[in-house]
Design a protein around this motif. Structure first.
Motif, PDB file in Angstrom:
ATOM      1  N   PHE A 238      31.772  41.707  26.550  1.00  0.00           N
ATOM      2  CA  PHE A 238      32.980  41.783  25.743  1.00  0.00           C
ATOM      3  C   PHE A 238      33.709  40.446  25.763  1.00  0.00           C
ATOM      4  N   PHE A 292      39.496  36.361  27.480  1.00  0.00           N
ATOM      5  CA  PHE A 292      39.010  37.153  28.608  1.00  0.00           C
ATOM      6  C   PHE A 292      37.611  37.625  28.260  1.00  0.00           C
ATOM      7  N   ALA A 294      34.104  39.811  29.739  1.00  0.00           N
ATOM      8  CA  ALA A 294      33.590  40.759  30.734  1.00  0.00           C
ATOM      9  C   ALA A 294      32.154  41.079  30.368  1.00  0.00           C
ATOM     10  N   VAL A 310      28.501  42.146  37.472  1.00  0.00           N
ATOM     11  CA  VAL A 310      29.632  42.150  36.550  1.00  0.00           C
ATOM     12  C   VAL A 310      30.239  40.754  36.573  1.00  0.00           C
TER      13      VAL A 310
ATOM     14  N   GLU C 308      32.364  54.022  41.129  1.00  0.00           N
ATOM     15  CA  GLU C 308      32.774  52.786  41.781  1.00  0.00           C
ATOM     16  C   GLU C 308      33.875  52.102  40.995  1.00  0.00           C
ATOM     17  N   LEU C 309      34.837  51.547  41.713  1.00  0.00           N
ATOM     18  CA  LEU C 309      35.865  50.712  41.099  1.00  0.00           C
ATOM     19  C   LEU C 309      35.859  49.343  41.768  1.00  0.00           C
ATOM     20  N   VAL C 310      36.020  48.301  40.985  1.00  0.00           N
ATOM     21  CA  VAL C 310      36.172  46.954  41.523  1.00  0.00           C
ATOM     22  C   VAL C 310      37.446  46.365  40.931  1.00  0.00           C
ATOM     23  N   ILE C 311      38.302  45.880  41.778  1.00  0.00           N
ATOM     24  CA  ILE C 311      39.531  45.268  41.301  1.00  0.00           C
ATOM     25  C   ILE C 311      39.572  43.838  41.801  1.00  0.00           C
ATOM     26  N   THR C 312      39.735  42.918  40.870  1.00  0.00           N
ATOM     27  CA  THR C 312      39.912  41.534  41.280  1.00  0.00           C
ATOM     28  C   THR C 312      41.199  41.027  40.650  1.00  0.00           C
TER      29      THR C 312
ATOM     30  N   PHE D 238      38.234  47.945  27.961  1.00  0.00           N
ATOM     31  CA  PHE D 238      36.975  48.249  27.283  1.00  0.00           C
ATOM     32  C   PHE D 238      36.275  49.395  27.994  1.00  0.00           C
ATOM     33  N   ASN D 239      35.543  50.174  27.215  1.00  0.00           N
ATOM     34  CA  ASN D 239      34.726  51.276  27.727  1.00  0.00           C
ATOM     35  C   ASN D 239      33.411  51.248  27.004  1.00  0.00           C
ATOM     36  N   PHE D 292      30.662  52.074  31.771  1.00  0.00           N
ATOM     37  CA  PHE D 292      31.194  50.848  32.355  1.00  0.00           C
ATOM     38  C   PHE D 292      32.568  50.611  31.751  1.00  0.00           C
ATOM     39  N   ILE D 293      33.549  50.397  32.607  1.00  0.00           N
ATOM     40  CA  ILE D 293      34.895  50.094  32.117  1.00  0.00           C
ATOM     41  C   ILE D 293      35.306  48.705  32.599  1.00  0.00           C
ATOM     42  N   ALA D 294      36.112  48.034  31.790  1.00  0.00           N
ATOM     43  CA  ALA D 294      36.664  46.737  32.186  1.00  0.00           C
ATOM     44  C   ALA D 294      38.075  46.654  31.629  1.00  0.00           C
ATOM     45  N   MET D 295      38.987  46.214  32.464  1.00  0.00           N
ATOM     46  CA  MET D 295      40.386  46.162  32.069  1.00  0.00           C
ATOM     47  C   MET D 295      40.990  44.849  32.545  1.00  0.00           C
ATOM     48  N   ILE D 311      40.131  45.029  36.393  1.00  0.00           N
ATOM     49  CA  ILE D 311      39.544  46.220  36.996  1.00  0.00           C
ATOM     50  C   ILE D 311      38.261  46.541  36.252  1.00  0.00           C
ATOM     51  N   THR D 312      37.176  46.645  36.994  1.00  0.00           N
ATOM     52  CA  THR D 312      35.934  47.077  36.371  1.00  0.00           C
ATOM     53  C   THR D 312      35.427  48.273  37.156  1.00  0.00           C
ATOM     54  N   GLY D 313      34.507  49.007  36.580  1.00  0.00           N
ATOM     55  CA  GLY D 313      33.988  50.156  37.308  1.00  0.00           C
ATOM     56  C   GLY D 313      32.862  50.852  36.589  1.00  0.00           C
TER      57      GLY D 313
END
Lengths: 383, 383, 383, 383
Positions: A238, A292, A294, A310, C308-312, D238-239, D292-295, D311-313
């Protein structure tokens, strides 16, 4: 000395002009310019001699004035000497909140082309850099169709870039050599019509679509996986940004142009068509020029293990491309001097998302870089 | 046929043995094996003939039994035929919740070495693969020191890997050729003591530290940035996992071994020492063998623009390395046949985090891969 | 009017002073201040009347001079009127590249305390804000031990914060009321010794450890998961930054102080001790005050599905805490006026990582915020 | 006992049925069910008595057969007793690679409704759960319009969900009470036409759009920022997934339904309309049900500092919603017993992305959860 004309005085063109002048005044170094000052032609030898745009608010203004829209800090005085001229739009600003005005509003395309050629002759241009807005387009495939479209003033068939590239060929023929750098997705170096025309006209074409942002990084990561024989199950990528280019890409047709060049990398590097979703995704104004990105990649490793990567990032869109242009204009002049007319795969393979000619594909950028260095007469770093 | 002995029957060694046998039975393909089945020696030609460990719970058990600890599904019957023998520990399991037992508990190191050589002769081993736990170590530098340490039974000076490598040299000398693959950070291919010894003894050494996980990816990403002349301001890289190797790395001394090989990549590829923090970070049991990685890179692009990349991922540690071993044992036999004794940089540069010999550094893996293919007699893909 | 003294004129203290003055001059709004201007005491009513530090390069300088180290832009003139005084260090700058100098170098701790009390009386201080460097410490548990340590000049037993808090109690007793805001991990509001002393001395204590950065966000995310009854399998959280606080945390003992307050949140919110690795991870100078955080959470959802969640993120450390201080000094004065001596859980539960008193734990910040608003006499937003 | 009928036997409906039966056989615990077994009605009291679908390949098959498409492991025998009946499609599978068949192909909508009501009476249904595919729809606004559309057989005006909800009202009226849980975006609990009808008909409606995935997490994170008065500059979310729902959302009209409910959260929680891009982004088959999510969120903190969170997951879509349904069917029966006809905001505010009735907005889920517990007669955890 390289005498350069910029087509499309937007973010990229402005940062390019600004950066080159800041390097000349000594306040900026060479970061972001792949070949730094290694080439026989120095960065300081770049002379911007002309600029074209179709935004009513830019035409007639100095570059100094235009660059103010994209830069808060001090701007070199030298940019006061270049005045933005009227170019060709052909619907290219359609859907954008910009009032457009082009040569073709007052004359036929053929006459517009002749006017451009005349102006370029006076400016004694070496390299023409095309950084106008992403277009919806149809490639020509053969030269005759292209010439006919110009002759018949087929405004619905042609895009600004196609007309500019045609004018560049005419100009190069008359002058005995020139280069056209196409940094946007419209197929020029990948359209046999233009490559053939270029060969006959002493024109060097570099293209298509400057390799910045997430795509070249994706290319190297896919090469990394391919070399370990990891099977890529899927790729999602994205992009969202707030500059005019992202706004333009909210238009479905333009978006397709972009999607095409972005996706070609997958099969070229993996050797199979891994399922993927790779598209400019949206426009979000406060992000500005710093988009941004991703990316999610899922692959199979040894013994059936499934891994995931990722990648996210904030990337300044325009400086990345502007830095490449600093090389491309110098390499363009070198190619003209060597009379390598048509298009030069060794240059395109590193600098372009969709390297022409059409029959060639993508290779990992890390390798392309070494080959490009050799083409440029430089020692490879690692080969 | 390649006759292989595994030193350290942990996660990596077990997935390696399992994967090779599953490929033979046809239930697994070649994913994760960089050279697939392109080499003259086929994957199916790999024969695991022996295995060593120092965990009391593994010694005397069949590989079939041991592999059960790491794999829930069906295990090929062939693994029932190999019984895990007693190896050398020399404090290598210190701090780990494992009861250790080694040959040196019953005899001198010199006698232990002789016993190993005898066993390997009976097994007619071609390639010895070292995948024991990460060690705290001091390299020897010269051969005489090493020989003296063995002679004098200096147990505090030597690590298991150093003794194994010494035994491999003795074995190779007697047999007229053998290979030792060092997949852990202890310097062997980078220790002139061992390289010199290997040359004299008809031993091929590959090493050090198998290039899996985040480091080779970092290498390619740094090369990507270097080639665009982007100035890297800082790099942070975290790793956390739940396998025994991560547990071992909570020991400060071992961690340093790892940090060293991980960090060398930065200067080698960028050409300057960008500030970085690259370390195995911690142990978190529920993550198991699938570690979590996180990396942050900040760099300067054209016109002073600052960009950021963040890479996160879940990566199965052991299969990644096991897949490389499938190539390394075959390349090891090929090197022996070609009599390229000592160490082979072309192989190490792609497969190892810290490619020996000591005087050589890292190059981008994408380029190393092509050179390695050429060394192996294969066509490069992109060069 | 709230008359404030700052202990530790580092990044946080400087951004706090700078921000308050910029708000007064009208060039800055209320972003980052949770209660904005809703309280009866306005942001503009905050008067910084004193400042203490132990860095030789700061003592004797004006706040204007000190703030220059942390801010490139215009600095309000008002800061020229406050001169940094000499405080207490007690090994708190040990291991840092700073030359330290403290009152205790010239006199006993008891005398130093008396000197501080005298100075504060002259300044007529309402609220003392402690933002000195993270310390390695041992809580006292009972008041008598604390008093004895001061009397006996036990410099190895006490930290700067403990001495400052003791002085604050003495001062509050003499003046008839004052507040001490402890924004660092040393247990004060969680040490019964200090809470008891405060109650007797008309002192309000807020503490411990300002709730900024990744921890309060983790708290809300864990609450989010807990409320959906998702089972958290593991949590990894990394932090890396380039300010003095991160440098101080490379010291193992200090790091433990931090780890303790960071980890308590897990059990408090989930109700069970999910395996976790939550620590400040390293120092990387070019990151400056804008730290990089990375967090990985794995949990079980319905029907055994694993998510799973990843936060950066990149988070400016000091402004986040400075913004909370703007509320805390105002709430401190309100608590003094209401005579709520000792410590106030309703305030701590929102603003502190480790909210005192000791017997109380963490609750989700979103709920704590509403309760804090009610304590402050404001309407809750969503309850 | 709660007697449940499922409308739309896809992924969610199947995991719901499977999970409930696995809990009954004891092989699965309560993870992912927010209220676990705290309610007076136990999870084991849920009885699935009927199922409807419009996929030719499902109609007439047992639930056991259908669940096989979504689950590789053992399936409880109990699911063999429920046969999937023919429902209503009304273009709802348009664009999907599924052959659809509905009651309305053989009769008028009015007759179809009557048929459904008859069947439900025989099954003695307590709660009807709607989990059919996301629809493009237009809300009715008033009851008369809705009734007229059914009477006039206006197939272009109505969606399957609207017809089902209408049938539920008729059924509830005849039976004296029933509940309809609308877990998809079509406005039912937010359409005054349906809420009014429900009140008159003894129907309880819960809706709209089950609050799973990235949106409720976004809600809590935005609340977190709002409570610290951080100014959110922009939000990108995004999703991408590979289940039928994501495939359906590649249809522009359906996508709009989803975008609407997802975006409402921003203004409700922040109090201002922060620029945002929040949309289901694409379909990528190999991702399956695990999207897959990305924020990306950018905000201003104190003193003008700009922070960023990413935040991704990977999130299993269907189990998340299925776990909520386990509560919703039990709460539905409770609401019927309490005669709280119409819609129940306390329940919707926690479980629904777009909580009805229309005039109410979003509140932070962490607070909504506590209020919902109180509504359900349970002790709040933290209030």
């Amino acid at each position: 000395m390289v005498r350069v004309v910029i087509l499309g005085q937007g973010y990229v063109g402005s940062i390019f002009a600004l950066g080159v002048e800041r390097i000349k005044t000594g306040e900026l170094g060479y970061y972001g310019i792949p070949l730094q000052n290694e080439l026989p032609i120095k960065v300081e030898d770049i002379e911007i001699v002309g600029s074209y745009d179709v935004d009513k608010n830019k035409i007639g203004k100095s570059l100094y004035e235009v660059v103010k829209n994209y830069w808060d800090d001090k701007i070199p005085e030298a940019l006061k000497n270049i005045i933005v001229r009227k170019g060709i739009h052909l619907r290219s600003l359609r859907n954008l909140p910009i009032e457009a005005e082009g040569l073709e509003d007052e004359m036929s395309l053929k006459e517009a082309v002749e006017k451009l050629v005349e102006e370029w002759k006076k400016l004694d241009v070496d390299v023409i850099v095309n950084v106008c807005t992403t277009e919806a387009f149809v490639p020509f495939g053969n030269k005759e169709e292209l010439i006919k479209a110009i002759e018949n003033d087929e405004r619905e068939r042609l895009t600004a870039t196609q007309v500019y590239a045609y004018a560049a060929a005419l100009y190069a023929k008359e002058r005995g050599g020139a280069a056209f750098v196409n940094a946007i997705p419209t197929l020029i170096a990948n359209d046999p019509a233009f490559v053939e025309l270029a060969k006959e006209s002493n024109l060097v074409i570099f293209g298509d679509d400057g390799a910045t942002g997430a795509t070249p990084l994706t290319a190297d990561i896919l090469a990394h996986l391919a070399q370990r024989n990891r099977y890529v199950r899927d790729i999602a990528q994205f992009n969202i940004g707030g500059n005019t280019d992202f706004l333009a890409l909210t238009d479905k047709e333009r978006n397709k142009s972009k999607e095409f060049t972005k996706s070609s990398v997958v099969k070229d590097l993996l050797g199979y068509e891994a399922p993927h979703y790779i598209k400019p995704t949206g426009f979000l104004e406060p992000l500005g020029d710093k988009k941004f990105i991703a990316m999610h990649i899922e692959y199979v490793s040894f013994n059936g293990a499934v891994d995931e990567l990722v990648i996210t990032g904030r990337i300044n869109d325009s400086p990345a491309l502007a830095g490449l242009l600093v090389d491309l204009v110098r390499l363009g002049k070198m190619a003209v001097e060597r009379k390598e007319f048509g298009t030069v795969y060794e240059v395109n393979a590193f600098y372009m998302k969709n390297p022409g000619p059409r029959e060639k594909g993508n290779i990992p950028r890390i390798i392309a870089h070494e080959k490009m260095r050799m083409w440029a007469g430089l020692k490879p770093k690692w080969l």
